[in-house]
Write an enzyme that holds these catalytic residues in place. Structure first.
Site, PDB file in Angstrom:
ATOM      1  N   ARG A 150       0.825  -1.209   0.000  1.00 50.20           N
ATOM      2  CA  ARG A 150       0.000   0.000   0.000  1.00 50.20           C
ATOM      3  C   ARG A 150       0.858   1.256   0.000  1.00 50.20           C
ATOM      4  NH1 ARG A 150      -4.627  -0.597   3.673  1.00 50.20           N
ATOM      5  NH2 ARG A 150      -5.301  -1.491   1.709  1.00 50.20           N
ATOM      6  N   TYR A 151       1.892   1.240   0.812  1.00 54.09           N
ATOM      7  CA  TYR A 151       2.734   2.433   0.949  1.00 54.09           C
ATOM      8  C   TYR A 151       3.967   2.281   0.057  1.00 54.09           C
ATOM      9  CZ  TYR A 151      -0.071   3.174   5.150  1.00 54.09           C
ATOM     10  OH  TYR A 151      -1.106   3.370   6.025  1.00 54.09           O
ATOM     11  N   ARG A 156       7.109   0.027   2.006  1.00 54.71           N
ATOM     12  CA  ARG A 156       6.943  -1.078   2.958  1.00 54.71           C
ATOM     13  C   ARG A 156       5.734  -1.933   2.583  1.00 54.71           C
ATOM     14  NH1 ARG A 156       5.462   3.777   4.416  1.00 54.71           N
ATOM     15  NH2 ARG A 156       3.870   4.287   5.939  1.00 54.71           N
ATOM     16  N   CYS A 192      -4.464 -17.570  15.000  1.00 53.94           N
ATOM     17  CA  CYS A 192      -4.201 -16.766  16.181  1.00 53.94           C
ATOM     18  C   CYS A 192      -4.414 -17.644  17.407  1.00 53.94           C
ATOM     19  CB  CYS A 192      -5.157 -15.580  16.247  1.00 53.94           C
ATOM     20  SG  CYS A 192      -4.688 -14.253  15.126  1.00 53.94           S
ATOM     21  N   CYS A 235      -9.659 -12.431  18.703  1.00 50.75           N
ATOM     22  CA  CYS A 235     -10.153 -11.181  19.273  1.00 50.75           C
ATOM     23  C   CYS A 235     -11.499 -10.858  18.638  1.00 50.75           C
ATOM     24  CB  CYS A 235      -9.187 -10.036  18.998  1.00 50.75           C
ATOM     25  SG  CYS A 235      -7.539 -10.352  19.625  1.00 50.75           S
ATOM     26  N   CYS A 292     -11.497  -8.185  15.833  1.00 48.84           N
ATOM     27  CA  CYS A 292     -10.518  -8.373  14.755  1.00 48.84           C
ATOM     28  C   CYS A 292     -10.946  -7.660  13.479  1.00 48.84           C
ATOM     29  CB  CYS A 292     -10.344  -9.859  14.462  1.00 48.84           C
ATOM     30  SG  CYS A 292      -9.115 -10.152  13.176  1.00 48.84           S
ATOM     31  N   ARG A 323      -9.678  -8.329  10.623  1.00 53.57           N
ATOM     32  CA  ARG A 323      -9.699  -9.337   9.552  1.00 53.57           C
ATOM     33  C   ARG A 323     -10.613 -10.503   9.934  1.00 53.57           C
ATOM     34  NH1 ARG A 323      -3.777  -8.484   9.726  1.00 53.57           N
ATOM     35  NH2 ARG A 323      -3.489  -6.549   8.551  1.00 53.57           N
ATOM     36  N   ASP A 373     -12.132  -0.142  13.093  1.00 56.40           N
ATOM     37  CA  ASP A 373     -12.444  -0.185  11.666  1.00 56.40           C
ATOM     38  C   ASP A 373     -13.922  -0.440  11.378  1.00 56.40           C
ATOM     39  OD1 ASP A 373      -9.897   0.279  10.694  1.00 56.40           O
ATOM     40  OD2 ASP A 373      -9.326  -1.831  10.861  1.00 56.40           O
ATOM     41  N   ASP A 431      -7.711   4.126   9.993  1.00 54.50           N
ATOM     42  CA  ASP A 431      -7.272   3.426   8.795  1.00 54.50           C
ATOM     43  C   ASP A 431      -8.370   3.653   7.754  1.00 54.50           C
ATOM     44  OD1 ASP A 431      -5.581   1.951   7.189  1.00 54.50           O
ATOM     45  OD2 ASP A 431      -5.251   0.406   8.693  1.00 54.50           O
ATOM     46  N   LYS A 466      -3.346   4.619   6.888  1.00 51.71           N
ATOM     47  CA  LYS A 466      -3.579   5.218   8.199  1.00 51.71           C
ATOM     48  C   LYS A 466      -3.500   6.744   8.135  1.00 51.71           C
ATOM     49  CE  LYS A 466      -1.528   1.173  10.279  1.00 51.71           C
ATOM     50  NZ  LYS A 466      -1.018   0.569   9.032  1.00 51.71           N
TER      51      LYS A 466
HETATM   52  C1  LIG Z   1      -0.233  -0.428   8.923  1.00 53.96           C
HETATM   53  C2  LIG Z   1       0.267  -0.886   7.647  1.00 53.96           C
HETATM   54  C3  LIG Z   1       1.618  -0.764   7.317  1.00 53.96           C
HETATM   55  C4  LIG Z   1       2.631  -0.152   8.239  1.00 53.96           C
HETATM   56  O1  LIG Z   1       2.330   1.181   8.469  1.00 53.96           O
HETATM   57  P1  LIG Z   1       3.269   2.049   9.408  1.00 53.96           P
HETATM   58  O2  LIG Z   1       2.556   3.367   9.495  1.00 53.96           O
HETATM   59  O3  LIG Z   1       4.583   2.154   8.703  1.00 53.96           O
HETATM   60  O4  LIG Z   1       3.389   1.365  10.718  1.00 53.96           O
HETATM   61  C5  LIG Z   1       2.015  -1.218   6.084  1.00 53.96           C
HETATM   62  N1  LIG Z   1       1.146  -1.747   5.208  1.00 53.96           N
HETATM   63  C6  LIG Z   1      -0.170  -1.861   5.485  1.00 53.96           C
HETATM   64  C7  LIG Z   1      -1.097  -2.444   4.468  1.00 53.96           C
HETATM   65  C8  LIG Z   1      -0.646  -1.443   6.727  1.00 53.96           C
HETATM   66  O5  LIG Z   1      -1.965  -1.577   7.010  1.00 53.96           O
END
Ligand SMILES: *Cc1c(COP(=O)(O)O)cnc(C)c1O
Length: 434
Positions: free
Chosen positions: A120-121, A124, A133, A137, A140, A142, A301, A338, A345
């Site tokens: 997504r980002y 990362r 799990c 929870c 959850c 998911r 969420d 989110d 986020k």
């Molecule tokens: C939360 C999340 C991350 C990590 O986000 P950070 O803000 O760097 O902690 C990476 N990918 C996805 C899909 C996420 O939901």
């Protein structure tokens, strides 16, 4: 009730012969409570017939699984209002689906280049390496995948995920999640971490796990030996209530911290569990005492079945307002929503910047003091045109590679001519296409 003095209650004294079993995580996994009868037998709590039927219907849709350890933390005398009970035991309200609920509100399945990766980002990825799990929870995000055999990632699938990371040089941070990655065996984890660690562009790895909260005995010496081979490795956990920081949990946390693993906490704001500034402040302070840095506080969420857990966003803001300035800055997590639809986020904070003019900003502090900050008269703006060789700043850029500007950063920059970011399917834009 003094929340500081509650200890892990050992209701199992009568149920196991050898107390060592209590500290054996495999024993807990084998004896996880998966139905109403066992729950009733072990806690002495009894549900009346009508209630029972409703709970059963809930379990049919969203399965239950509670480790004996976490079960032992339930306040049996007052279970209906108990924050541990509420996180662990099904509530018929989970069957209520409101108009805005979604199965996959974060669109994790859409942003997925290969089966178990959400990218997504820019730099990362989320790598879901386990769908299991120790405890399910109730809140959850998911929920759709919990206990679903279709989602168990095979070794093949995991290898394809690793391959994707290898082929994607911009990924410098790999976040293992699930399910709970610590449900995998030590050897398998060792193998995955080792593989990913060897990829040259991966700078850090992270594990998101709730084991220290729901099954602290999983943090064995041999697991810690494996984890500490793969630094830099960060672990984020999810304590939602100060009562979850029991002696056993603290011991598990100590082991991880002593192994040089930096620890963070991602709490979820939950109605009836922790939607109280007083509880939240204590939770954050207790986390710090145990070398865990509060990282995020999540707004609940829009996942199906969570409507009874949701608070207004104002509750989260109020909680942050009660922390900033009132206690250590280290105790203040970033409160995030989110974004439904996969926007990622988004931080939301109280407003501290009240007004500004060309040379002054007006701020307020936590006490309500209104103050002014005089900005410099003579700051010479740097119009960055990305011609770094002729830049008058001499900031020693070696080792800080060029990055691609996206989103709002693009609008802020001078080297990119983008004037606005425009939503795709407005009437106006659609007319143009015709
Ligand atoms: C939360 C999340 C991350 C990590 O986000 P950070 O803000 O760097 O902690 C990476 N990918 C996805 C899909 C996420 O939901």
């Amino acid at each position: 009730m003094d929340i500081n003095n509650l200890q892990e209650k050992e209701i199992y004294d009568n149920n196991i012969n050898d107390f060592d079993e209590w500290k054996d995580y495999k024993w807990h996994l084998k004896h996880s409570v998966k139905n109403i009868e066992t729950f009733e037998r072990l806690t002495g709590i009894e549900f009346e017939r009508g209630e029972r039927n409703k709970i059963q219907k809930t379990i049919d849709k969203f399965p239950v699984s509670i480790t004996p350890y976490y079960l032992s933390l339930i306040d049996k005398e007052n279970y209906k209002l108990d924050p541990v009970f509420k996180q662990a035991f099904p509530d018929p309200n989970e069957l209520i689906i409101t108009k805005y609920d979604m199965r996959d509100p974060l669109h994790e399945d859409e942003d997925s280049p290969v089966e178990c990766i959400t990218h997504r980002y820019p730099d990362r990825v989320l790598f879901t390496i386990s769908n299991k799990c120790a405890m399910y929870c109730r809140h959850c995000t998911r929920k759709r995948k919990v206990g679903d055999v279709d989602y168990i990632p095979s070794k093949d699938v995991i290898e394809r995920g690793i391959e994707y990371i290898k082929e994607t040089p911009e990924v410098r941070d790999v976040l293992f999640s699930g399910g709970d990655p610590l449900m995998l065996s030590d050897d398998y984890l060792d193998w995955i971490l080792g593989k990913v660690e060897k990829i040259p562009h991966v700078e850090i790895m992270r594990i998101g796990t709730r084991m220290p909260v729901v099954l602290p005995f999983r943090i064995t010496d041999s697991l810690v030996e494996v984890l500490k081979k793969h630094h830099p490795l960060w672990i984020n956990t999810q304590f939602n209530h100060p009562r979850e920081l029991t002696d056993s949990a603290k011991k598990a946390i100590d082991k991880l911290a002593d192994a040089g693993i930096p620890l963070g906490n991602q709490a979820v704001l939950l109605a009836g569990v922790n939607d109280c500034p007083r509880i939240m402040k204590k939770l954050m302070q207790k986390l710090l005492q145990n070398r865990i840095r509060p990282y995020y506080l999540y707004q609940c969420d829009l996942t199906e079945g969570l409507s009874h857990f949701r608070t207004p966003v104002g509750k989260g803001i109020e909680i942050i307002e009660n922390l900033v300035g009132h206690t250590s800055g280290l105790a203040v997590p970033t409160y995030v929503i989110d974004a439904p639809g996969g926007g990622g986020k988004i931080p939301v904070m109280p407003n501290y910047l009240i007004s500004w003019s060309t040379r002054k900003v007006i701020l307020r502090n936590y006490e309500g003091v209104i103050t002014s900050y005089k900005e410099p008269d003579s700051y010479e703006p740097v119009f960055c045109d990305r011609d770094c060789n002729n830049c008058k700043l001499n900031l020693k850029l070696t080792g800080a590679p060029e990055y691609k500007a996206t989103g709002i950063v693009k609008l802020l920059s001078y080297y990119d001519r983008t004037l606005s970011l425009t939503p795709e399917n407005t009437d106006r834009i659609n007319r143009r296409k015709k």
